[in-house]
Motif scaffolding. Structure first.
Motif, short mmCIF file in Angstrom:
data_model
loop_
_atom_site.label_atom_id
_atom_site.label_comp_id
_atom_site.label_asym_id
_atom_site.label_seq_id
_atom_site.Cartn_x
_atom_site.Cartn_y
_atom_site.Cartn_z
N SER A 21 48.05 41.41 24.94
CA SER A 21 47.67 41.81 26.42
C SER A 21 46.59 41.64 26.95
CB SER A 21 48.33 42.76 27.14
OG SER A 21 48.02 43.77 26.20
N GLY A 22 45.85 41.19 28.18
CA GLY A 22 44.65 41.39 28.42
C GLY A 22 44.05 40.23 29.39
N ASP A 23 42.76 40.21 29.51
CA ASP A 23 42.04 39.25 30.48
C ASP A 23 41.62 38.05 30.04
OD1 ASP A 23 42.96 41.20 32.49
OD2 ASP A 23 41.13 41.81 32.68
N ALA A 24 42.13 36.91 30.11
CA ALA A 24 41.22 35.70 29.77
C ALA A 24 40.02 35.57 30.76
CB ALA A 24 42.09 34.39 29.71
N LEU A 25 38.95 34.66 30.30
CA LEU A 25 37.71 34.37 30.93
C LEU A 25 38.04 33.41 32.19
CD1 LEU A 25 35.46 34.14 27.87
CD2 LEU A 25 35.68 36.34 29.40
N TYR A 26 38.95 32.74 32.01
CA TYR A 26 39.22 31.69 33.15
C TYR A 26 40.43 31.33 33.06
CZ TYR A 26 38.24 28.26 29.55
OH TYR A 26 38.22 27.57 28.58
N GLU A 27 41.07 30.58 34.02
CA GLU A 27 42.60 30.24 34.20
C GLU A 27 43.38 29.26 33.15
OE1 GLU A 27 46.29 30.63 35.07
OE2 GLU A 27 44.91 31.57 36.50
#
Length: 464
Positions: free
Chosen positions: A304-310
């Protein structure tokens, strides 16, 4: 006759106080005798094994009531009181403790307490078993709900004590002795706990055997947390052995992450098959996130977490399981980091330089194929390029001095073009990028050492 009655009427009232005085004296003398016989009878029973003992003395007659644990013990108790000096008669009101068939004893552990129940053969043994449980679980409440009963098998206490040694290895569970059969169930507290219990059970006293052992091992958990604020990646949990530990830690520090790797891993048994392969593949996916958490529990991977762009988010979701062993499960929960504000060309150049100083785009030897482990640094470069959409960028390739100059120049240009193709595939316009190959003509270090050659093999981003 009349004179006789007249005389008697004068003296008989004087007998009343004499009778009262005699009765008081007799009662006053009896009390110390009864108290003495009671004390000496109790003392005579000190070496006997009884429960709920009650002694009553009437004159020199003693009434003995108690629960005995054997016929022999019952007879010995009565005989001990009969031989007390001054005792005339013993009223035997002793009884045998009921016999338990089957003889069952339990030790059960939950989150807050250990409960001992079933039967124990003697009061003193009840106490010893309770103390053994308290010693083993240190600070956890121990509830004694054991009753007393005859019928315990030989060497019962030794078996129960050995099993209480195992209760500390359980997170929760139950241990039962039924006559000479032992049943265990529950969850081990730590990895290796189940195996330690199995080993200990080999030392059960003669005559006892395992009817069922359903103690389960806890999940085998490996975790990694990427914190962009502290610029750290923290590894916790378990690895199978020191060799795999070193392989995972090295991959994290040298291949995937430019952040500081904090290694809190411990070696323990119980890892699922192909653990190393799955964890290293999952760490590669984590490296592509801005912030993220990786949890490997047995054969299940949760990222889980945030990618840098779509585009990166979609790529991570689609590719997470492709390098996992068969029968492994995976669950990506990937969101996209909010886009950072735009920057001018000068700041853009600074950001590119900082990124490429921390991490390198790697290629297959003598080829222009990008190493998949370079995805994280490429994602960061793409994020930066998205922040300066009006700038044009020269992507320059460099090689070491091994090989012919013409081959090196062509190879360096092909590698630069491979990087551009990766950027374009992520959604950036091809018109913003130009590939240039310098071969070995612009070295950063000498080519006489492996370290120097590694520095010279590089890709540079130059804002034009």
């Amino acid at each position: 006759m009349k004179k006789l009655f007249t005389w008697a009427s004068k003296w008989w009232p004087g007998l009343i106080p004499l009778a009262v005085m005699w009765g008081f004296a007799a009662w006053n003398n009896t009390l110390p005798v009864e108290a003495d016989l009671s004390a000496r009878s109790s003392a005579a029973l000190k070496d006997t094994v009884l429960d709920k003992t009650r002694i009553a003395v009437d004159g020199r007659d003693v009434s003995l009531a108690a629960d005995a644990f054997s016929e022999e013990g019952r007879r010995d108790a009565v005989m001990a009181v009969e031989t007390v000096p001054g005792v005339r008669l013993v009223d035997d009101r002793t009884r045998l403790v009921p016999e338990a068939k089957p003889f069952v004893w339990n030790a059960e552990r939950d989150v807050v307490r250990v409960t001992l129940s079933g039967s124990a053969p003697l009061p003193s043994m009840k106490g010893r078993l309770t103390e053994a449980a308290r010693k083993e679980v240190g600070g956890v409440e121990v509830a004694d709900q054991m009753g007393l009963a005859r019928g315990a098998p030989p060497r019962f206490e030794a078996a129960a004590t050995l099993l209480l040694d195992q209760i500390g290895k359980l997170k929760d569970g139950k241990i039962t002795i039924t006559d000479t059969k032992v049943n265990l169930s529950g969850m081990a507290r730590d990895l290796g706990g189940r195996e330690a219990i199995v080993a200990a059970l080999k030392n059960l006293p003669e005559g006892f055997s395992i009817a069922a052992n359903d103690v389960k091992a806890p999940p085998y958990i490996f975790q990694a947390y990427k914190d962009p604020v502290a610029a750290t990646v923290t590894l916790t949990g378990y690895v199978p052995d020191n060799t795999i530990h070193a392989a995972i830690a090295t991959s994290a520090a040298r291949k995937f992450f430019t952040e500081k790797v904090v290694d809190n891993l411990k070696a323990s048994i119980g890892a699922p098959g192909s653990f190393n392969t799955a964890v290293i593949a999952a760490l590669g996916a984590l490296s592509r996130l801005s912030t993220g958490t990786l949890v490997v529990s047995d054969r299940e991977v949760k990222l889980s977490g945030d990618a840098l762009y779509e585009g990166a988010a979609n790529d991570i979701r689609a590719g997470l399981g492709k390098d996992f062993p068969k029968n492994w499960q995976y669950k990506p929960e990937i969101t996209v980091k909010p886009a950072a504000g735009p920057v001018d060309g000068t700041v853009c150049q600074q950001l590119f330089s900082e990124l490429l100083a921390k991490g390198k785009i790697r290629f297959a030897a003598k080829r222009a194929d990008i190493d998949p482990d370079s995805a994280a640094i490429l994602d960061h470069l793409i994020e930066t390029a998205l922040r300066c959409p009006t700038t044009n960028v020269e992507v320059a390739g460099h090689t070491d001095a091994d090989g012919e100059d013409g081959f090196n120049r062509a190879l360096s240009e092909k590698r630069a073009q491979a990087v551009i193709d990766y950027l374009v595939k992520a959604g950036l316009p091809a018109s913003r990028f130009t590939a240039v190959g310098h071969g070995s003509t612009q070295p950063l270090a000498g080519n006489d050492t492996d370290e120097g050659k590694a520095q010279n093999r590089r890709i540079e981003f130059l804002v034009r």
